[in-house]
Design a protein around this motif. Structure first.
Motif, PDB file in Angstrom:
ATOM      1  N   LEU A  29       0.868  -1.181   0.000  1.00 39.54           N
ATOM      2  CA  LEU A  29       0.000   0.000   0.000  1.00 39.54           C
ATOM      3  C   LEU A  29       0.900   1.223   0.000  1.00 39.54           C
ATOM      4  O   LEU A  29       1.337   1.703   1.051  1.00 39.54           O
ATOM      5  CB  LEU A  29      -0.934  -0.028   1.215  1.00 39.54           C
ATOM      6  CG  LEU A  29      -1.851  -1.257   1.301  1.00 39.54           C
ATOM      7  CD1 LEU A  29      -2.638  -1.255   2.610  1.00 39.54           C
ATOM      8  CD2 LEU A  29      -2.798  -1.319   0.102  1.00 39.54           C
ATOM      9  N   ALA A  72      -2.628   0.842  -3.928  1.00 37.92           N
ATOM     10  CA  ALA A  72      -2.211  -0.557  -3.865  1.00 37.92           C
ATOM     11  C   ALA A  72      -1.254  -0.878  -5.007  1.00 37.92           C
ATOM     12  O   ALA A  72      -1.414  -0.396  -6.136  1.00 37.92           O
ATOM     13  CB  ALA A  72      -3.427  -1.467  -3.921  1.00 37.92           C
ATOM     14  N   GLU A  85     -11.015  -4.638   2.211  1.00 41.70           N
ATOM     15  CA  GLU A  85     -10.283  -5.289   1.120  1.00 41.70           C
ATOM     16  C   GLU A  85     -10.747  -6.740   0.936  1.00 41.70           C
ATOM     17  O   GLU A  85      -9.928  -7.649   0.754  1.00 41.70           O
ATOM     18  CB  GLU A  85      -8.779  -5.239   1.385  1.00 41.70           C
ATOM     19  CG  GLU A  85      -8.205  -3.837   1.454  1.00 41.70           C
ATOM     20  CD  GLU A  85      -8.349  -3.077   0.132  1.00 41.70           C
ATOM     21  OE1 GLU A  85      -8.187  -3.710  -0.928  1.00 41.70           O
ATOM     22  OE2 GLU A  85      -8.615  -1.861   0.181  1.00 41.70           O
ATOM     23  N   HIS A  94      -2.059  -4.956   7.165  1.00 39.68           N
ATOM     24  CA  HIS A  94      -2.712  -4.669   5.884  1.00 39.68           C
ATOM     25  C   HIS A  94      -4.131  -4.164   6.122  1.00 39.68           C
ATOM     26  O   HIS A  94      -4.568  -3.170   5.517  1.00 39.68           O
ATOM     27  CB  HIS A  94      -2.727  -5.925   5.016  1.00 39.68           C
ATOM     28  CG  HIS A  94      -3.172  -5.691   3.603  1.00 39.68           C
ATOM     29  ND1 HIS A  94      -4.495  -5.730   3.229  1.00 39.68           N
ATOM     30  CD2 HIS A  94      -2.466  -5.392   2.476  1.00 39.68           C
ATOM     31  CE1 HIS A  94      -4.585  -5.480   1.931  1.00 39.68           C
ATOM     32  NE2 HIS A  94      -3.376  -5.268   1.448  1.00 39.68           N
ATOM     33  N   ARG A  95      -4.843  -4.816   7.008  1.00 39.28           N
ATOM     34  CA  ARG A  95      -6.215  -4.399   7.322  1.00 39.28           C
ATOM     35  C   ARG A  95      -6.223  -3.033   8.008  1.00 39.28           C
ATOM     36  O   ARG A  95      -7.059  -2.176   7.705  1.00 39.28           O
ATOM     37  CB  ARG A  95      -6.871  -5.450   8.222  1.00 39.28           C
ATOM     38  CG  ARG A  95      -8.333  -5.135   8.567  1.00 39.28           C
ATOM     39  CD  ARG A  95      -8.936  -6.240   9.430  1.00 39.28           C
ATOM     40  NE  ARG A  95     -10.340  -5.994   9.704  1.00 39.28           N
ATOM     41  CZ  ARG A  95     -11.351  -6.341   8.915  1.00 39.28           C
ATOM     42  NH1 ARG A  95     -11.110  -6.971   7.774  1.00 39.28           N
ATOM     43  NH2 ARG A  95     -12.604  -6.071   9.244  1.00 39.28           N
ATOM     44  N   SER A 137      -5.326  -0.184   5.563  1.00 37.42           N
ATOM     45  CA  SER A 137      -6.480   0.010   4.670  1.00 37.42           C
ATOM     46  C   SER A 137      -7.598   0.751   5.384  1.00 37.42           C
ATOM     47  O   SER A 137      -8.238   1.654   4.813  1.00 37.42           O
ATOM     48  CB  SER A 137      -6.990  -1.346   4.163  1.00 37.42           C
ATOM     49  OG  SER A 137      -6.000  -2.020   3.394  1.00 37.42           O
ATOM     50  N   ARG A 167      -6.733   4.448   5.774  1.00 38.08           N
ATOM     51  CA  ARG A 167      -6.905   5.181   4.525  1.00 38.08           C
ATOM     52  C   ARG A 167      -8.380   5.416   4.226  1.00 38.08           C
ATOM     53  O   ARG A 167      -8.769   6.504   3.794  1.00 38.08           O
ATOM     54  CB  ARG A 167      -6.222   4.424   3.389  1.00 38.08           C
ATOM     55  CG  ARG A 167      -4.698   4.449   3.494  1.00 38.08           C
ATOM     56  CD  ARG A 167      -4.038   3.710   2.356  1.00 38.08           C
ATOM     57  NE  ARG A 167      -2.611   4.014   2.307  1.00 38.08           N
ATOM     58  CZ  ARG A 167      -1.831   3.760   1.262  1.00 38.08           C
ATOM     59  NH1 ARG A 167      -2.346   3.203   0.171  1.00 38.08           N
ATOM     60  NH2 ARG A 167      -0.548   4.068   1.298  1.00 38.08           N
ATOM     61  N   SER A 168      -9.199   4.433   4.488  1.00 34.73           N
ATOM     62  CA  SER A 168     -10.643   4.618   4.286  1.00 34.73           C
ATOM     63  C   SER A 168     -11.206   5.670   5.235  1.00 34.73           C
ATOM     64  O   SER A 168     -12.200   6.326   4.929  1.00 34.73           O
ATOM     65  CB  SER A 168     -11.381   3.289   4.500  1.00 34.73           C
ATOM     66  OG  SER A 168     -11.001   2.343   3.524  1.00 34.73           O
ATOM     67  N   THR A 208      -2.840   8.555   1.244  1.00 35.71           N
ATOM     68  CA  THR A 208      -1.822   7.567   0.893  1.00 35.71           C
ATOM     69  C   THR A 208      -0.413   8.082   1.149  1.00 35.71           C
ATOM     70  O   THR A 208       0.538   7.298   1.121  1.00 35.71           O
ATOM     71  CB  THR A 208      -1.951   7.165  -0.590  1.00 35.71           C
ATOM     72  OG1 THR A 208      -1.834   8.342  -1.405  1.00 35.71           O
ATOM     73  CG2 THR A 208      -3.300   6.508  -0.866  1.00 35.71           C
TER      74      THR A 208
END
Length: 465
Positions: free
Chosen positions: A12, A17, A80, A189-190, A193, A196-197, A202
């Motif tokens: 990321l 991504a 994701e 990773h989760r 993500s 960012r949401s 980024t």
């Protein structure tokens, strides 16, 4: 996503991504591939760090609001392609961490995101302000300011909970680059993500899976770094003031002669075995003023009753490893335990599971003395060394510990108070818990291994007319 499909764990980066050409399979403890992890090259890392350094942090109120939103997304939403339930079971299957421990760690991460200010600003001194515009700087005031702009995190793979810590850096305005462990990359990773949401751009937080060589460049390329690892990592960065190392915990408990250990047996067992005995705050040694054998025997009886189950089972309490890894740990333990009396685990700690992998069973060893150094050995499952201790050994026998628990009589003697003084003043002991508290006790508003803010921030005087 079909249950048998490989999940794509992309990097990321600052442009979103990125699926690298160099990818590595992430397998569960039976050896079955579960995901493909993209491994980025050094140039990708360099460009990502430059993008972070060139970005301005979000305003404080926006950062805290985004962290709170990220907590909800991480814990409740499909992220994701993974529901939360699928996420926690995947982490258990891949890492071998018991499902209940994964769930507890996720709650800890969620709480840390909600209460980021409580953790990150706990290190703020009473005489300091957060902004040079504060009226107090007109007559001269300390301003608490970042020591840099970019923090790199070489993340732990033994447990998801340490990912709660670097959220404090985001709250303080750092831009953060995380190198996930190849053993358990799903949690970071989760989390990235979700962040960012929730509103972090980024260019505020990135996930950079890499090999070991590139990881070193990532740590040196950031302004500051947080590195998790064993004694080898501690040695590598011991002299670098810009790298904060989170190494082995070697937590210990001392039971003095005035304490009735039978009344505290639940706490002793919990300290050793909570979260599968994996965390750096699990007790790995119990020192006893007097004969250690009865306590060792009682511990062994309790720990022997723990079930061997797959990590994804709701009732699992012990860690699971691939068979080869489990056998290697067993061989290491047998070698290290020479000269001790085995109360549990002397015949081996490997319990094979029908579908592959092996449970790491608990071990309890009574050691003849402290000179052999057995009590400093930390292993990633419930393994405890029970040793005799005398007043002549003093606090020195407990040094180099993340946590020292002390069980004394209800009314501590003058000798006990002197011992507590020695433990508290020892610079190589991070936490001292007196009384019936498990070694894994934590609260976000008190330091774990010092406040992270002590490392990330500094005070400078600002005087303006």
């Amino acid at each position: 996503m079909p249950d048998d499909a490989l999940y794509s764990l992309d990097a990321l980066g600052p442009r979103g991504a990125y699926r690298a050409r160099n990818r590595e399979n992430v397998t569960d403890t039976s050896g079955t591939p579960v995901a493909e992890l993209s491994l980025v090259p050094a140039l990708f890392v360099t460009r990502a760090l430059a993008a972070l350094r060139g970005a301005a942090p979000l305003p404080l109120d926006e950062r805290l609001a985004a962290l709170a939103r990220a907590a909800r997304i991480f814990r409740e939403d499909t992220v994701e392609g993974l529901t939360y339930v699928r996420y926690e079971r995947t982490v258990a299957a891949v890492s071998g961490i018991p499902l209940a421990a994964v769930r507890s760690a996720a709650e800890e991460i969620t709480d840390a995101a909600h209460r980021a200010m409580a953790g990150s600003f706990a290190a703020l001194g009473r005489g300091a302000v957060l902004d040079w515009r504060d009226p107090r700087t007109r007559t001269g005031s300390a301003v608490w300011t970042r020591r840099g702009e970019v923090l790199a995190v070489n993340a732990a793979g033994n447990h998801p909970a340490p990912h709660a810590l670097w959220l404090e850096a985001l709250a303080l305005g750092f831009r953060v680059a995380i190198r996930p462990s190849r053993r358990e990359p799903f949690t970071p990773h989760r989390l990235v993500s979700a962040l960012r949401s929730a509103g972090f751009g980024t260019d505020q937080v990135v996930l950079l899976p890499t090999d070991h060589a590139v990881a070193g460049e990532m740590l040196s390329g950031a302004d500051l770094a947080l590195a998790y690892g064993g004694d080898d990592v501690v040695r590598e960065y011991a002299e670098d003031p810009d790298v904060l190392v989170q190494g082995p915990g070697r937590a210990k408990i001392l039971v003095t002669a005035s304490a009735d250990w039978r009344a505290h047996l639940d706490t002793l067992v919990d300290s050793v075995a909570d979260h599968g005995g994996i965390k750096c705050v699990n007790a790995t040694a119990i020192l006893v003023e007097g004969d250690p054998a009865p306590l060792a025997h009682a511990l062994a009886e309790r720990l022997a009753a723990l079930p061997s189950l797959p990590a994804e089972d709701e009732k699992a309490v012990l860690p699971v490893r691939p068979l080869e890894s489990a056998q290697a740990l067993d061989a290491h333990l047998r070698q290290r335990a020479r000269g001790t009396t085995a109360h549990l685990g002397g015949d081996g700690i490997v319990d094979r599971l029908p579908r592959g992998g092996a449970v790491l069973r608990p071990a309890v060893f009574e050691v003849p003395d402290l000179r052999g150094g057995w009590h400093t050995t930390e292993l990633p499952f419930p393994c405890v060394w029970v040793a005799p201790w005398s007043r002549a050994d003093g606090a020195a026998a407990l040094t180099h510990s993340l946590v020292v628990g002390l069980l004394t009589g209800a009314d501590p003697s003058a000798q006990d108070e002197a011992l507590i003084d020695a433990l508290v003043t020892d610079p190589a002991i991070a936490n001292v818990y007196v009384g019936d508290r498990p070694t894994h006790w934590m609260d976000r508003q008190v330091p774990h291994d010092g406040y992270l803010g002590d490392f990330l921030m500094r005070n400078k005087t600002v005087l303006r007319g």
